[in-house]
Write a protein that holds these residues in place. Structure first.
Motif, PDB file in Angstrom:
ATOM      1  N   ILE A 209     -27.885  26.904 -29.959  1.00 33.99           N
ATOM      2  CA  ILE A 209     -28.779  27.894 -30.568  1.00 33.99           C
ATOM      3  C   ILE A 209     -29.780  28.498 -29.577  1.00 33.99           C
ATOM      4  N   PRO A 210     -30.549  27.695 -28.836  1.00 36.96           N
ATOM      5  CA  PRO A 210     -31.543  28.312 -27.945  1.00 36.96           C
ATOM      6  C   PRO A 210     -30.931  29.071 -26.768  1.00 36.96           C
ATOM      7  N   THR A 211     -29.663  28.773 -26.442  1.00 37.99           N
ATOM      8  CA  THR A 211     -29.016  29.456 -25.316  1.00 37.99           C
ATOM      9  C   THR A 211     -28.177  30.651 -25.767  1.00 37.99           C
ATOM     10  N   MET A 212     -28.154  30.905 -27.059  1.00 37.03           N
ATOM     11  CA  MET A 212     -27.272  31.907 -27.649  1.00 37.03           C
ATOM     12  C   MET A 212     -27.415  33.287 -27.000  1.00 37.03           C
ATOM     13  N   THR A 213     -28.636  33.792 -26.889  1.00 33.20           N
ATOM     14  CA  THR A 213     -28.840  35.130 -26.350  1.00 33.20           C
ATOM     15  C   THR A 213     -28.554  35.175 -24.861  1.00 33.20           C
ATOM     16  N   LYS A 214     -28.964  34.158 -24.116  1.00 34.37           N
ATOM     17  CA  LYS A 214     -28.704  34.117 -22.677  1.00 34.37           C
ATOM     18  C   LYS A 214     -27.210  34.079 -22.397  1.00 34.37           C
ATOM     19  N   ILE A 215     -26.486  33.279 -23.178  1.00 41.72           N
ATOM     20  CA  ILE A 215     -25.030  33.238 -23.034  1.00 41.72           C
ATOM     21  C   ILE A 215     -24.447  34.625 -23.271  1.00 41.72           C
ATOM     22  N   SER A 216     -24.891  35.278 -24.334  1.00 40.21           N
ATOM     23  CA  SER A 216     -24.380  36.612 -24.668  1.00 40.21           C
ATOM     24  C   SER A 216     -24.687  37.616 -23.573  1.00 40.21           C
ATOM     25  N   GLU A 217     -25.886  37.554 -23.022  1.00 38.65           N
ATOM     26  CA  GLU A 217     -26.262  38.480 -21.952  1.00 38.65           C
ATOM     27  C   GLU A 217     -25.384  38.272 -20.724  1.00 38.65           C
ATOM     28  N   ARG A 218     -25.137  37.009 -20.367  1.00 38.90           N
ATOM     29  CA  ARG A 218     -24.298  36.740 -19.196  1.00 38.90           C
ATOM     30  C   ARG A 218     -22.867  37.234 -19.417  1.00 38.90           C
ATOM     31  N   VAL A 219     -22.344  36.993 -20.606  1.00 39.08           N
ATOM     32  CA  VAL A 219     -20.978  37.437 -20.920  1.00 39.08           C
ATOM     33  C   VAL A 219     -20.888  38.957 -20.861  1.00 39.08           C
ATOM     34  N   VAL A 220     -21.831  39.643 -21.494  1.00 32.20           N
ATOM     35  CA  VAL A 220     -21.810  41.112 -21.527  1.00 32.20           C
ATOM     36  C   VAL A 220     -21.975  41.692 -20.125  1.00 32.20           C
ATOM     37  N   ASP A 221     -22.893  41.133 -19.342  1.00 28.03           N
ATOM     38  CA  ASP A 221     -23.102  41.656 -17.985  1.00 28.03           C
ATOM     39  C   ASP A 221     -21.865  41.451 -17.118  1.00 28.03           C
ATOM     40  N   ARG A 222     -21.180  40.337 -17.304  1.00 29.02           N
ATOM     41  CA  ARG A 222     -19.959  40.092 -16.526  1.00 29.02           C
ATOM     42  C   ARG A 222     -18.853  41.065 -16.949  1.00 29.02           C
ATOM     43  N   VAL A 223     -18.714  41.313 -18.231  1.00 24.46           N
ATOM     44  CA  VAL A 223     -17.720  42.281 -18.703  1.00 24.46           C
ATOM     45  C   VAL A 223     -18.043  43.677 -18.152  1.00 24.46           C
ATOM     46  N   ASN A 224     -19.321  44.028 -18.130  1.00 21.92           N
ATOM     47  CA  ASN A 224     -19.716  45.330 -17.581  1.00 21.92           C
ATOM     48  C   ASN A 224     -19.369  45.438 -16.097  1.00 21.92           C
ATOM     49  N   GLN A 225     -19.494  44.333 -15.375  1.00 22.31           N
ATOM     50  CA  GLN A 225     -19.121  44.328 -13.958  1.00 22.31           C
ATOM     51  C   GLN A 225     -17.616  44.528 -13.791  1.00 22.31           C
ATOM     52  N   LEU A 226     -16.837  43.920 -14.689  1.00 27.00           N
ATOM     53  CA  LEU A 226     -15.378  44.020 -14.602  1.00 27.00           C
ATOM     54  C   LEU A 226     -14.870  45.400 -15.006  1.00 27.00           C
ATOM     55  N   TYR A 227     -15.629  46.081 -15.896  1.00 28.66           N
ATOM     56  CA  TYR A 227     -15.203  47.394 -16.400  1.00 28.66           C
ATOM     57  C   TYR A 227     -16.346  48.403 -16.246  1.00 28.66           C
ATOM     58  N   PRO A 228     -16.716  48.743 -15.013  1.00 28.81           N
ATOM     59  CA  PRO A 228     -17.915  49.569 -14.788  1.00 28.81           C
ATOM     60  C   PRO A 228     -17.808  50.992 -15.323  1.00 28.81           C
ATOM     61  N   ARG A 229     -16.597  51.510 -15.498  1.00 30.45           N
ATOM     62  CA  ARG A 229     -16.441  52.895 -15.947  1.00 30.45           C
ATOM     63  C   ARG A 229     -15.994  52.990 -17.408  1.00 30.45           C
ATOM     64  N   TYR A 230     -16.033  51.900 -18.107  1.00 31.74           N
ATOM     65  CA  TYR A 230     -15.509  51.885 -19.475  1.00 31.74           C
ATOM     66  C   TYR A 230     -16.444  52.635 -20.422  1.00 31.74           C
ATOM     67  N   ARG A 231     -15.861  53.431 -21.318  1.00 34.63           N
ATOM     68  CA  ARG A 231     -16.616  54.141 -22.346  1.00 34.63           C
ATOM     69  C   ARG A 231     -16.076  53.763 -23.716  1.00 34.63           C
ATOM     70  N   CYS A 232     -16.984  53.389 -24.617  1.00 34.89           N
ATOM     71  CA  CYS A 232     -16.585  53.145 -26.003  1.00 34.89           C
ATOM     72  C   CYS A 232     -16.979  54.362 -26.846  1.00 34.89           C
ATOM     73  N   HIS A 233     -16.911  54.225 -28.139  1.00 30.46           N
ATOM     74  CA  HIS A 233     -17.124  55.359 -29.047  1.00 30.46           C
ATOM     75  C   HIS A 233     -18.492  56.008 -28.859  1.00 30.46           C
ATOM     76  N   SER A 234     -19.521  55.203 -28.611  1.00 23.56           N
ATOM     77  CA  SER A 234     -20.895  55.724 -28.569  1.00 23.56           C
ATOM     78  C   SER A 234     -21.409  55.986 -27.163  1.00 23.56           C
ATOM     79  N   GLY A 235     -20.593  55.737 -26.133  1.00 21.16           N
ATOM     80  CA  GLY A 235     -21.048  56.007 -24.779  1.00 21.16           C
ATOM     81  C   GLY A 235     -20.581  54.962 -23.791  1.00 21.16           C
TER      82      GLY A 235
END
Length: 333
Positions: A209-235
């Protein structure tokens, strides 16, 4: 299921302590995020009070029309998906949904006007949104995606009525509502009540529970690094707004997996989370390759946070999560 001996139902013991314990842990997580707020002077506070009161009045006056626009926006996005998935559109009552939206956003707007911390509205909105989730999932869990999307769009459009400097403040209240609608928190607390306080499942969730947001931030930032030019529906994937939504999604995956751990089965994953993703992600231009990467990274992050005993208990659940969103299921992703 026989290949995973840890997927078993827990016996009942002390039906209050674990659920209360988890809800308190979740409350502490929110309050920790609020500690950075610093008070201003008395004069500044009076100015902010007057300014926020005026903006809150504008949002309350616009709530009905904003809710109607959100319905149209959601319907345009997902109406065909309801048909594709064989969901009866008559199950979705716009008046009932609008009533719930007006009730919880009124709480949020009033708290914002009074400069109360976002978490202060939880006791008011949690029962309302818990009942919304219960009613919707009892009919067809997939309808939750439609309802949650309308709530979310309402919050974003209300936020757009505010000047740039205030949008981030109100977004914190929107996130509370999103969390309690998208995430089966009440179901997790209820499932915890069937465990002894020292069960591996409860202790694992307490660690996470207390690590939930930090885990999510690390996962999202790593995905963004892997797909730097990716665009979804909203941008672009790396835009601030999309990053915030992505972090919420990874948090949602985590809460659903807590439910699976605490219930000792994959029912929440199979009947709610997976169908919701199949219905919504393609419409938002979120590829299955992206989701597969996310679940892979999430599994690694979770195991790194736990003791060997806890990791051994949780591993089968997260391995199945990974496989359900992998190329095994989506070969053309």
């Amino acid at each position: 299921m026989t290949n995973y001996p840890y997927l078993v139902q827990s016996t009942s013991f002390d039906p209050l302590s674990p659920s209360v314990d988890l809800s308190v842990s979740f409350a502490q997580k929110y309050m920790q995020q609020m500690k950075g707020a610093s008070p201003g002077s008395a004069g500044e506070d009076r100015f902010v009070d007057r300014r926020r009161a005026g903006m809150a009045k504008k949002m309350l006056e616009s709530l009905r029309s904003v809710s109607a626009k959100s319905w149209t926006k959601t319907d345009n996005l997902l109406a065909q998906e309801l048909v594709n998935h064989g969901i009866d559109g008559d199950l979705i009552d716009p008046w009932q949904i609008s009533g719930g939206i007006h009730k919880v956003y009124k709480f949020a707007i009033e708290a914002y006007a009074q400069q109360l911390p976002p978490y202060s509205i939880v006791t008011q909105v949690s029962p309302v949104l818990g009942e919304v989730r219960k009613q919707v999932t009892a009919i067809d869990p997939r309808v939750l995606g439609f309802v949650a999307m309308q709530y979310h769009y309402t919050g974003i459009q209300l936020m757009d009525l505010l000047p740039d400097g205030e949008q981030e403040n109100f977004l914190n209240y929107v996130k509370i509502l999103d969390d309690h609608l998208y995430m089966p928190l009440q179901r997790a607390y209820q499932a915890a009540a069937n465990h002894p306080p020292d069960s591996v499942a409860v202790q694992s969730v307490r660690v996470l529970i207390p690590t939930m947001t930090k885990i999510s931030e690390r996962v999202v930032d790593r995905v963004n690094q892997l797909y730097p030019r990716y665009r979804c529906h909203s941008g672009p994937l790396n835009s601030p707004h999309i990053r915030t939504s992505s972090i919420r999604d990874v948090e949602m995956f985590q809460v659903y997996m807590w439910v699976c751990l605490l219930e000792g089965n994959l029912h929440a994953l199979e009947t709610e989370l997976f169908p919701l993703c199949v219905m919504i992600y393609p419409k938002l231009n979120v590829s299955w390759e992206l989701v597969s990467q996310m679940t892979h990274l999430l599994r690694k992050e979770i195991c790194a946070c736990l003791t060997p005993e806890q990791a051994k208990y949780c591993e089968p659940f997260y391995e199945i999560l990974r496989r359900m969103f992998s190329a095994e299921v989506f070969p053309n992703a």
